[in-house]
Enzyme design. Sequence first.
Site, PDB file in Angstrom:
ATOM      1  N   GLU A  34      44.688  39.346  40.972  1.00  0.00           N
ATOM      2  CA  GLU A  34      43.286  39.759  41.796  1.00  0.00           C
ATOM      3  C   GLU A  34      42.664  40.728  40.743  1.00  0.00           C
ATOM      4  OE1 GLU A  34      44.535  39.654  46.328  1.00  0.00           O
ATOM      5  OE2 GLU A  34      44.821  41.572  45.358  1.00  0.00           O
ATOM      6  N   HIS A  39      51.465  43.001  42.025  1.00  0.00           N
ATOM      7  CA  HIS A  39      52.199  42.476  43.247  1.00  0.00           C
ATOM      8  C   HIS A  39      52.472  41.042  43.226  1.00  0.00           C
ATOM      9  CE1 HIS A  39      48.305  41.914  44.759  1.00  0.00           C
ATOM     10  NE2 HIS A  39      48.610  41.620  45.862  1.00  0.00           N
ATOM     11  N   HIS A  75      40.999  35.939  51.876  1.00  0.00           N
ATOM     12  CA  HIS A  75      42.455  35.895  51.977  1.00  0.00           C
ATOM     13  C   HIS A  75      42.624  34.795  53.238  1.00  0.00           C
ATOM     14  CE1 HIS A  75      42.283  39.629  50.118  1.00  0.00           C
ATOM     15  NE2 HIS A  75      43.521  39.369  49.534  1.00  0.00           N
ATOM     16  N   HIS A 100      43.573  46.572  47.953  1.00  0.00           N
ATOM     17  CA  HIS A 100      42.855  46.316  49.399  1.00  0.00           C
ATOM     18  C   HIS A 100      43.845  45.801  50.133  1.00  0.00           C
ATOM     19  CE1 HIS A 100      41.426  42.353  47.741  1.00  0.00           C
ATOM     20  NE2 HIS A 100      42.765  41.892  48.139  1.00  0.00           N
TER      21      HIS A 100
END
Lengths: 145, 299
Positions: free
Chosen positions: B240, B193, B59, B12
């Site tokens: 995540e 990431h 977030h 996302h």
Amino acid sequence: MSDKNPCENAGGPIDIHAYLGEFDDIPGTRVYTAQRARQGYHLNQFAMSLMKAENRERWKADERAYLDEWPMTEEQKQGVLARDYNRLLDLGGNIYFLAKVFSTDGLSFLQAVSTMTGMKLEDYQAMMIAGGRSPEGQRSIKEHR
Amino acid sequence: MARITHGIACSHIPALGVASDFDKWEDPYWKPIQQGFAPTQKWEAENLPDVVILVYNDHASAFDMKIIPTFAIGCGESYKPADEGWGPREVPDVEGHPDLAWHIAQSLILDEFDMTIINEMDVDHGLTVPLSMVFGKPAKWPVKVIPLAVNVVTYPPPSGNRCWALGEAIARAVESFPEDLNVQVWGTGGMSHQLQGPRAGLINAEWDNMFLDKLSGDTQELRCIPHIEYLRETGSEGIEMVMWLIMRGALGKETRELLRFYHVPASNTAVGHIVLEPVNGDVPPSATVEGAATQEQII
Ligand SMILES: [Fe+2]
């Protein structure tokens, strides 16, 4: 009835000290633990306030005055004014909160993140296009792997 | 009766939302990603569910540091795109399904998953980017969405095992909803990431593809991966991926892969995407010990 949980260490108490202790063994990484969350609470809440357009205007007009409305440490305020994101991570900042600061500056995640690596933006971007930073040697400080 | 028809996992990355909003897909940097999602867009149009249970993380948009729910379910009528610091994305509002959402919330709590219930919130890129990747730019999203927000920001996030078990509980909850509805479960975020510190930019394609491989079949190995492995192998934000395990758990005992796409990079991140179909959608009758799989079964 036997314990049939499929994961060896799941479902029971885990050693929280060992769990947290391992985080310090990751090169170049600050895991956002409870300790950091406490230290950076007001820093992160300040950053969060920039989600509102009217606050962004006041912030842009006078950064120092805006920061002084928050019970942050002087070190944290200096870190924000200098946009020193590694310093801010050390002072309890979380990247998703700090993102409000660099977004307000008009920076993308790529631009802002590159400033933490000591690389030039072009070099960082080229590294990403070439497949990113290899995990080799970046997994564990102690084990050199 | 409602049923879970498929599972989708999807990164996302905010930059994908920018690429979509500003029509950058023909740009050589973005083109491979657009091509990677094209088969999914076509497939999804032919297999359109009524409702998507969309597992994502906020977030620092709807939730700040004041309240940090580990698992939260959106039971509202609709949700607006959040202003994340550069103005809200110009995408349609997200329509909820309060009947099914409240049914799931109640069922989960009775099933001993102590959910936080949300009636009002804005939804950030974590939720709206996957919608853009799978549906493109329609005037209105073609499905109703039940947001399921997971804390993966402040440590500790829930374990992979707990996420998987929550997915199984969601499957039980959906199955007991009397209305005839097709439901997909989406897991979002990832893949490898790291957005912070000198190690930022870490990508681990080998590990990511191992993870994609093990989402199909009947292996339950992924649920046992500890947080430290995500952190070491996939970067600090790779955690995540525990959210994908809620999706995988909800698909039951055995799955097969229909579509897959993997690409590096989008911005700082490895883009991963998979479409899964349940082969055997059975889930244990409860998350308690007698319902869980045995060590033999998972190996
Ligand atoms: Fe995310």
